[in-house]
Design a protein around this motif. Structure first.
Motif, mmCIF file in Angstrom:
data_model
loop_
_atom_site.group_PDB
_atom_site.id
_atom_site.type_symbol
_atom_site.label_atom_id
_atom_site.label_comp_id
_atom_site.label_asym_id
_atom_site.label_seq_id
_atom_site.Cartn_x
_atom_site.Cartn_y
_atom_site.Cartn_z
ATOM 1 N N ARG A 140 7.377 66.236 1.292
ATOM 2 C CA ARG A 140 7.440 66.552 2.719
ATOM 3 C C ARG A 140 8.650 67.404 3.086
ATOM 4 N N ASP A 141 9.742 67.248 2.347
ATOM 5 C CA ASP A 141 10.961 67.982 2.666
ATOM 6 C C ASP A 141 10.843 69.473 2.367
ATOM 7 N N PHE A 142 9.777 69.867 1.655
ATOM 8 C CA PHE A 142 9.601 71.271 1.271
ATOM 9 C C PHE A 142 8.335 71.871 1.878
ATOM 10 N N ASP A 143 7.820 71.221 2.908
ATOM 11 C CA ASP A 143 6.684 71.739 3.657
ATOM 12 C C ASP A 143 7.120 73.012 4.377
ATOM 13 N N SER A 144 6.288 74.037 4.324
ATOM 14 C CA SER A 144 6.661 75.316 4.950
ATOM 15 C C SER A 144 6.539 75.279 6.462
ATOM 16 N N ARG A 145 5.840 74.284 6.990
ATOM 17 C CA ARG A 145 5.626 74.199 8.433
ATOM 18 C C ARG A 145 6.815 73.538 9.125
ATOM 19 N N THR A 146 6.996 73.868 10.377
ATOM 20 C CA THR A 146 8.012 73.194 11.178
ATOM 21 C C THR A 146 7.312 72.146 12.046
ATOM 22 N N GLY A 147 8.045 71.128 12.422
ATOM 23 C CA GLY A 147 7.450 70.069 13.219
ATOM 24 C C GLY A 147 6.746 69.044 12.356
ATOM 25 N N ALA A 148 6.145 68.068 13.007
ATOM 26 C CA ALA A 148 5.477 66.978 12.286
ATOM 27 C C ALA A 148 4.238 67.491 11.562
ATOM 28 N N PRO A 149 4.069 67.122 10.290
ATOM 29 C CA PRO A 149 2.890 67.576 9.542
ATOM 30 C C PRO A 149 1.614 66.851 9.938
ATOM 31 N N HIS A 150 1.743 65.734 10.633
ATOM 32 C CA HIS A 150 0.594 65.010 11.177
ATOM 33 C C HIS A 150 1.091 64.114 12.308
ATOM 34 N N ASP A 151 0.138 63.535 13.052
ATOM 35 C CA ASP A 151 0.511 62.734 14.216
ATOM 36 C C ASP A 151 0.130 61.265 14.074
ATOM 37 N N LEU A 152 -0.081 60.812 12.852
ATOM 38 C CA LEU A 152 -0.605 59.459 12.646
ATOM 39 C C LEU A 152 0.336 58.377 13.158
ATOM 40 N N PHE A 153 1.636 58.590 13.047
ATOM 41 C CA PHE A 153 2.596 57.569 13.473
ATOM 42 C C PHE A 153 2.655 57.417 14.996
ATOM 43 N N SER A 154 1.994 58.293 15.709
ATOM 44 C CA SER A 154 1.977 58.169 17.168
ATOM 45 C C SER A 154 0.960 57.141 17.651
ATOM 46 N N ASP A 155 0.048 56.729 16.778
ATOM 47 C CA ASP A 155 -0.907 55.691 17.150
ATOM 48 C C ASP A 155 -0.193 54.341 17.225
ATOM 49 N N PRO A 156 -0.434 53.552 18.261
ATOM 50 C CA PRO A 156 0.267 52.267 18.380
ATOM 51 C C PRO A 156 -0.067 51.282 17.261
ATOM 52 N N ASP A 157 -1.250 51.431 16.655
ATOM 53 C CA ASP A 157 -1.638 50.514 15.584
ATOM 54 C C ASP A 157 -1.764 51.238 14.247
ATOM 55 N N GLU A 215 -2.033 49.463 10.701
ATOM 56 C CA GLU A 215 -3.211 48.732 10.247
ATOM 57 C C GLU A 215 -4.021 49.535 9.241
ATOM 58 N N THR A 216 -3.824 50.848 9.242
ATOM 59 C CA THR A 216 -4.605 51.733 8.367
ATOM 60 C C THR A 216 -3.735 52.543 7.416
ATOM 61 N N LEU A 217 -2.617 53.057 7.910
ATOM 62 C CA LEU A 217 -1.805 54.016 7.154
ATOM 63 C C LEU A 217 -0.803 53.344 6.225
ATOM 64 N N VAL A 218 -0.697 53.897 5.014
ATOM 65 C CA VAL A 218 0.399 53.594 4.096
ATOM 66 C C VAL A 218 0.991 54.940 3.689
ATOM 67 N N GLN A 219 2.205 55.207 4.138
ATOM 68 C CA GLN A 219 2.865 56.451 3.752
ATOM 69 C C GLN A 219 3.783 56.185 2.559
ATOM 70 N N LEU A 220 3.736 57.068 1.580
ATOM 71 C CA LEU A 220 4.566 56.968 0.383
ATOM 72 C C LEU A 220 5.535 58.145 0.358
ATOM 73 N N TYR A 221 6.750 57.894 -0.156
ATOM 74 C CA TYR A 221 7.786 58.932 -0.137
ATOM 75 C C TYR A 221 8.701 58.764 -1.342
ATOM 76 N N SER A 222 9.346 59.880 -1.718
ATOM 77 C CA SER A 222 10.311 59.876 -2.816
ATOM 78 C C SER A 222 11.604 60.546 -2.377
ATOM 79 N N PHE A 223 12.721 59.901 -2.682
ATOM 80 C CA PHE A 223 14.031 60.510 -2.444
ATOM 81 C C PHE A 223 14.442 61.410 -3.609
ATOM 82 N N SER A 224 13.698 61.363 -4.702
ATOM 83 C CA SER A 224 14.077 62.059 -5.927
ATOM 84 C C SER A 224 14.126 63.564 -5.739
#
Length: 395
Positions: free
Chosen positions: A207-224, A227-236
């Motif tokens: 995600r840190d090397f995405d060419s786009r500016t701003g949020a790449p998606h809006d899923l975290f804006s949903d109040p729930d 219940e569906t989303l699992v986001q995975l990330y690496s600091f490496s």
């Protein structure tokens, strides 16, 4: 005997297999090996971060002891805070777990949601470690073939969902394809998963090397969302902490409680020094990381700039982004044979599409992945000249 073991159910790690192709070979100084097989930083963290790690090792005794299974509270809170801002959503520290790398985040998630005989939908070409873990869990990886643009189709995925389906997995920016999934596409998959009561795993290692500016998606804006989303990330990738093994999973507290059982059994806690380093990096290396991103984007541009040299020879660029270029080759040989021939003739080490697709997949036999994060503009130019000069008939 190992024939019935879990590990025997899957293949040899592709990067390790590729290394064996060059293990006993030497390359002349005027034509050294160009290694574009692995997507990981090969340089140490910046000096300021190394100095912080050294100071922490000396002055922070608890950095050498067991810590919380789900990670340092301060790091979990920092991820929650920065992600809430970046994605215009609401994420709480209790919805974040720190893991020993992003691969472990994936493994912990699958251990918590799937069992023997269950199914998980993976777009192809897929990230091979995802397939390997599913094999070792006795979970069926259901291939979701992508289009010419390497983007998966939600309607095609819908037809693959059965009563055994537990999740759909997306990687964006994609490994191995490099493509950045449009926000609307990610949302469509989220809606599909939510409607069927399954999980959507979104691996955002790059995600840190995405060419786009701003949020790449809006899923975290949903109040729930949790219940569906699992986001995975690496600091490496962001802070060159590959050897420290620090990743994250962001989801519901309920799911994290299940994943905690797995994590406590496997590692007890994430690497403590690595977590302190990740936290310091998040708080102090924003400008440095922006520079790293700019460099990666320039190398991405260099791939595009050099592509005409290959296009004239019949090659096609299928995907480009983050650390990767994904190519279709013009030769009448499967890509696994081509990759080995490139080592001998072109002194180039890359990974064939057969390592990212189901056995016998015709598309994979025509594809190669180029991991360009560790080659600069000049080396990229040399790489493309070597690929263009390759003569399949002459080998």
């Amino acid at each position: 005997m190992t024939g019935s073991s879990r590990t025997a159910q899957t293949f040899v790690p592709p990067v390790m297999a590729a290394r064996s192709w060059v293990a006993d070979k030497s390359f002349p100084a005027d034509k050294p090996l160009i290694n574009v097989s692995q997507a990981a930083p090969v340089e140490a963290p910046p000096l300021s971060l190394r100095e912080f790690i050294a100071k922490t090792a000396v002055e922070t005794p608890e950095a050498h002891l067991y810590g919380p299974v789900l990670g340092l509270d301060a790091l979990r809170a920092e991820v929650a805070s920065q992600w809430s801002t970046a994605y215009n959503g609401t994420i709480h520290a209790q919805q974040v777990a720190i893991t020993s790398g992003c691969n472990q985040a994936f493994a912990a998630t699958l251990a918590a949601i799937a069992g023997e005989g269950d199914e998980v939908i993976l777009p192809t070409p897929w990230y091979f470690n995802h397939k390997m873990w599913l094999d070792m869990q006795g979970v069926t990886a259901v291939p979701l073939q992508t289009g010419a643009d390497l983007l998966p189709d939600p309607d095609t995925a819908k037809a693959l969902i059965t009563e055994r389906t537990r999740a759909i997995v997306l990687v964006t920016p994609n490994n191995p394809g490099g493509v950045e999934y449009p926000a609307a596409l990610v949302r469509a998959f989220y809606d599909l998963a939510k409607a069927h009561g399954i999980k959507l795993l979104v691996d955002e290692t790059y995600r840190d090397f995405d060419s786009r500016t701003g949020a790449p998606h809006d899923l975290f804006s949903d109040p729930d969302w949790d219940e569906t989303l699992v986001q995975l990330y690496s600091f490496s990738k962001a802070y060159r902490l590959t050897g420290h093994r620090v990743g994250a999973m962001v989801t519901s507290q309920t799911l994290l409680a299940e994943a905690e059982k797995f994590l406590d059994t496997v590692t007890i806690c994430p690497n403590q020094l690595g977590q302190y380093a990740a936290l310091w990096g998040m708080q102090n290396l924003g400008d440095w990381l922006a520079g790293e991103r700019a460099e990666i984007l320039d190398r991405r541009a260099a791939i595009a700039d050099n592509m005409p040299v290959l296009a004239d020879k019949g090659w096609k660029l299928l995907g480009l982004g983050a650390y990767f270029a994904y190519l279709e080759h013009p030769f009448d040989m499967p890509s696994d044979q081509l990759a080995k021939a490139l080592v001998d003739q072109a002194h180039v080490l890359t990974l064939p599409g057969t390592m990212f697709t189901p056995e016998g997949d015709k598309a994979g036999q025509k594809q190669l992945r180029i991991a360009f994060a560790n080659v600069d503009r000049t080396e990229i130019g040399t790489l493309f000249k070597r690929l263009a000069a390759f003569d399949a008939q002459g080998h």
